[in-house]
Design a protein around this motif. Structure first.
Motif, short mmCIF file in Angstrom:
data_model
loop_
_atom_site.label_atom_id
_atom_site.label_comp_id
_atom_site.label_asym_id
_atom_site.label_seq_id
_atom_site.Cartn_x
_atom_site.Cartn_y
_atom_site.Cartn_z
N HIS A 153 0.44 -1.83 -32.28
CA HIS A 153 -0.40 -2.18 -31.14
C HIS A 153 -1.63 -1.27 -31.17
O HIS A 153 -1.51 -0.06 -31.15
CB HIS A 153 0.38 -1.99 -29.82
CG HIS A 153 -0.18 -2.74 -28.68
ND1 HIS A 153 -1.30 -2.34 -27.99
CD2 HIS A 153 0.23 -3.90 -28.10
CE1 HIS A 153 -1.55 -3.20 -27.02
NE2 HIS A 153 -0.64 -4.16 -27.07
N ALA A 154 -2.80 -1.90 -31.18
CA ALA A 154 -4.05 -1.14 -31.31
C ALA A 154 -4.44 -0.46 -30.00
O ALA A 154 -5.05 0.61 -30.01
CB ALA A 154 -5.17 -2.06 -31.78
N GLU A 155 -4.12 -1.04 -28.86
CA GLU A 155 -4.59 -0.53 -27.58
C GLU A 155 -3.63 0.47 -26.93
O GLU A 155 -4.05 1.38 -26.24
CB GLU A 155 -4.86 -1.69 -26.62
CG GLU A 155 -5.98 -2.60 -27.10
CD GLU A 155 -6.09 -3.85 -26.26
OE1 GLU A 155 -5.57 -3.87 -25.14
OE2 GLU A 155 -6.71 -4.82 -26.73
N ALA A 156 -2.36 0.30 -27.14
CA ALA A 156 -1.38 1.17 -26.49
C ALA A 156 -1.18 2.46 -27.28
O ALA A 156 -1.26 2.47 -28.51
CB ALA A 156 -0.05 0.44 -26.34
N GLN A 157 -0.94 3.51 -26.56
CA GLN A 157 -0.65 4.80 -27.17
C GLN A 157 0.68 4.71 -27.92
O GLN A 157 1.64 4.14 -27.40
CB GLN A 157 -0.57 5.85 -26.04
CG GLN A 157 -0.57 7.26 -26.46
CD GLN A 157 -1.95 7.74 -26.87
OE1 GLN A 157 -2.81 6.98 -27.27
NE2 GLN A 157 -2.15 9.03 -26.75
N THR A 160 4.53 4.35 -26.42
CA THR A 160 4.52 3.73 -25.09
C THR A 160 5.43 2.50 -25.10
O THR A 160 5.42 1.72 -26.05
CB THR A 160 3.10 3.31 -24.69
OG1 THR A 160 2.27 4.46 -24.70
CG2 THR A 160 3.06 2.66 -23.31
N ALA A 184 5.37 0.89 -28.77
CA ALA A 184 4.14 0.74 -29.53
C ALA A 184 4.07 1.75 -30.66
O ALA A 184 4.57 2.87 -30.54
CB ALA A 184 2.93 0.94 -28.61
N LYS A 186 1.21 2.83 -34.14
CA LYS A 186 -0.14 2.61 -34.68
C LYS A 186 -0.12 1.43 -35.64
O LYS A 186 0.80 1.28 -36.44
CB LYS A 186 -0.62 3.85 -35.44
CG LYS A 186 -0.97 5.00 -34.57
CD LYS A 186 -1.51 6.15 -35.41
CE LYS A 186 -1.83 7.33 -34.52
NZ LYS A 186 -2.33 8.46 -35.30
#
Length: 188
Positions: A153-157, A160, A184, A186
């Protein structure tokens, strides 16, 4: 020593001791003094043993009271774990009903009944200290969440919780069942 505080001597004892040599009297006095010292030491040791026994008794009583309190607080744990599957099935049943069927006059009462049953079950859980664990949008907590899969997931840390696959629950301050979650990571 004044005459008033001087111990009264027994004439019979004085007569008996009159013929005893002074050296022998001193030896006997020393023996009696040693015996008295041993008795005082034994008394002090006995007092300490009584104090230790009292302290141990208090500790045992406190542990027993805590165990009884824990037993009362967490007696329903096994039952609660078993009943969680009922809650899961009610949630799945409600989630599987499409919006258009929810509006159907023939099924409205059925849906309302299932929703009321789910609310009542949640209310009973609350009365017994059973609460749902928050998961989605929070960082993974290994004490409450069980990561079942990682999702790029690009947006979530990273770390998470993105999705809850199965709800987790606590009973008072103890984990009843961890929340099974997707976490999530990277993107590659």
């Amino acid at each position: 020593m004044s005459e008033d505080t001087k111990p009264q001597s027994d004439p019979a004892v004085e007569a008996e001791l009159a013929g005893v040599p002074e050296e022998m009297l001193e030896k006997e006095t020393d023996k009696l003094g040693d015996a008295l010292d041993r008795l005082r030491d034994d008394l002090e040791a006995a007092k300490q043993e009584v104090l230790y026994a009292k302290a141990e008794t208090q500790n045992v009583r406190r542990r027993l009271e805590k165990d009884i309190a824990d037993t009362r607080a967490y007696a329903a744990t096994a039952f609660a774990r078993d009943i969680l599957s009922v809650s899961d099935n009610l949630s799945r049943a409600l989630d599987s009903i499409p919006a258009e069927l929810r509006e159907d006059d023939k099924l409205k009462n059925l849906v309302a009944g299932i929703e009321a049953t789910a609310r009542e079950l949640d209310k009973v859980f609350g009365l017994h200290g059973i609460s749902r664990i928050a998961a989605v949008g929070l960082p993974l907590d290994p004490n409450q969440h069980q990561a079942m899969l990682e999702v790029p997931h690009a947006e979530a840390q990273p770390g998470t919780v993105l999705q809850e696959l199965q709800a987790g629950y606590m009973i008072k301050d103890r984990l009843l069942r961890p929340a099974m979650v997707a976490v999530a990571k990277k993107p590659e």
